[in-house]
Design a protein around this motif. Structure first.
Motif, mmCIF file in Angstrom:
data_model
loop_
_atom_site.group_PDB
_atom_site.id
_atom_site.type_symbol
_atom_site.label_atom_id
_atom_site.label_comp_id
_atom_site.label_asym_id
_atom_site.label_seq_id
_atom_site.Cartn_x
_atom_site.Cartn_y
_atom_site.Cartn_z
ATOM 1 N N GLN A 195 0.638 -1.123 -0.050
ATOM 2 C CA GLN A 195 0.037 -0.440 -0.044
ATOM 3 C C GLN A 195 0.649 1.317 0.062
ATOM 4 O O GLN A 195 0.235 2.093 -0.690
ATOM 5 C CB GLN A 195 -0.918 0.182 1.582
ATOM 6 N N ALA A 196 1.906 1.452 0.777
ATOM 7 C CA ALA A 196 2.799 2.192 0.966
ATOM 8 C C ALA A 196 3.342 2.715 -0.637
ATOM 9 O O ALA A 196 3.790 3.828 -0.998
ATOM 10 C CB ALA A 196 4.184 1.994 1.915
ATOM 11 N N ALA A 197 3.947 1.501 -1.404
ATOM 12 C CA ALA A 197 4.268 1.478 -2.577
ATOM 13 C C ALA A 197 3.368 2.327 -3.321
ATOM 14 O O ALA A 197 3.875 3.346 -4.100
ATOM 15 C CB ALA A 197 5.020 -0.106 -2.938
ATOM 16 N N GLU B 156 0.427 3.982 -3.033
ATOM 17 C CA GLU B 156 0.835 5.638 -2.896
ATOM 18 C C GLU B 156 1.420 6.315 -2.530
ATOM 19 O O GLU B 156 2.026 7.408 -3.136
ATOM 20 C CB GLU B 156 0.218 5.245 -1.043
ATOM 21 N N SER B 157 2.973 5.720 -2.826
ATOM 22 C CA SER B 157 3.739 6.422 -2.955
ATOM 23 C C SER B 157 4.081 6.621 -4.075
ATOM 24 O O SER B 157 4.147 7.780 -5.464
ATOM 25 C CB SER B 157 5.160 6.027 -2.742
ATOM 26 N N PHE B 158 3.637 5.494 -5.685
ATOM 27 C CA PHE B 158 3.636 6.021 -6.840
ATOM 28 C C PHE B 158 2.344 6.874 -7.571
ATOM 29 O O PHE B 158 2.324 7.590 -8.356
ATOM 30 C CB PHE B 158 3.112 4.594 -7.842
ATOM 31 N N ALA C 170 1.769 9.415 -5.927
ATOM 32 C CA ALA C 170 1.830 10.211 -5.344
ATOM 33 C C ALA C 170 2.617 11.296 -6.761
ATOM 34 O O ALA C 170 2.392 12.731 -6.836
ATOM 35 C CB ALA C 170 2.670 10.817 -4.184
ATOM 36 N N SER C 171 3.608 10.356 -7.236
ATOM 37 C CA SER C 171 4.542 10.856 -8.283
ATOM 38 C C SER C 171 5.312 10.153 -9.127
ATOM 39 O O SER C 171 5.669 9.434 -8.937
ATOM 40 C CB SER C 171 6.430 11.757 -7.728
ATOM 41 N N THR D 63 6.443 7.589 -11.443
ATOM 42 C CA THR D 63 7.089 7.789 -12.949
ATOM 43 C C THR D 63 7.734 6.104 -13.645
ATOM 44 O O THR D 63 7.201 5.036 -13.021
ATOM 45 C CB THR D 63 8.621 8.176 -12.000
ATOM 46 N N GLN E 28 9.448 4.334 -11.104
ATOM 47 C CA GLN E 28 8.567 3.120 -9.932
ATOM 48 C C GLN E 28 7.795 2.264 -10.274
ATOM 49 O O GLN E 28 7.729 1.299 -9.217
ATOM 50 C CB GLN E 28 7.567 4.445 -8.995
ATOM 51 N N THR F 42 9.052 -4.574 -5.266
ATOM 52 C CA THR F 42 9.165 -4.220 -4.277
ATOM 53 C C THR F 42 9.722 -5.314 -3.082
ATOM 54 O O THR F 42 10.677 -5.983 -3.370
ATOM 55 C CB THR F 42 8.005 -3.992 -3.527
#
Length: 112
Positions: free
Chosen positions: A87-89, A91-93, A95-96, A98, A101, A106
């Motif tokens: 889930q953190a991965a 959410e970071s994807f 957010a930005s 690329t 990413q 993982t």
């Protein structure tokens, strides 16, 4: 109009064949037992297992060591941690986003 009637006839014919096939596949086997006489019950011999948990009855062979059982709480905790990491991965994807990413692996202990 002729093509419509031809299609209707073919559809009814196909439905009839499907119904016969379905009936044959789901027919119970009870009618077969009435025709054949009952055979005397014989005690079944246990089949030999190729991958058996029991040790062979040969001398000088150490007994089979079973792996230690892991408590279910430990497994559930590992799964929860894995889900949090995913889930953190995600959410970071979001957010930005690329390309790097998106195609990065993982870091999880569940991946070989």
């Amino acid at each position: 109009m002729e093509m419509l009637l031809m299609g209707l006839c073919l559809s009814v014919f196909g439905l009839a064949i499907a119904a016969v096939a379905f009936g044959a596949a789901t027919r119970s086997r009870s009618s077969d037992s009435a025709v054949h006489p009952q055979l005397p019950l014989v005690k079944a011999v246990a089949p030999a297992h190729f991958f058996s948990d029991r040790a062979a009855a040969t001398p000088n062979v150490p007994p089979v060591v079973r792996p230690r059982q892991v408590p279910i709480e430990v497994l559930l905790l590992q799964i929860e941690n894995h889900v949090r990491m995913e889930q953190a991965a995600a959410e970071s994807f979001l957010a930005s986003p690329t390309h790097a990413q998106l195609h990065s692996k993982t870091t999880t202990p569940f991946v070989n």
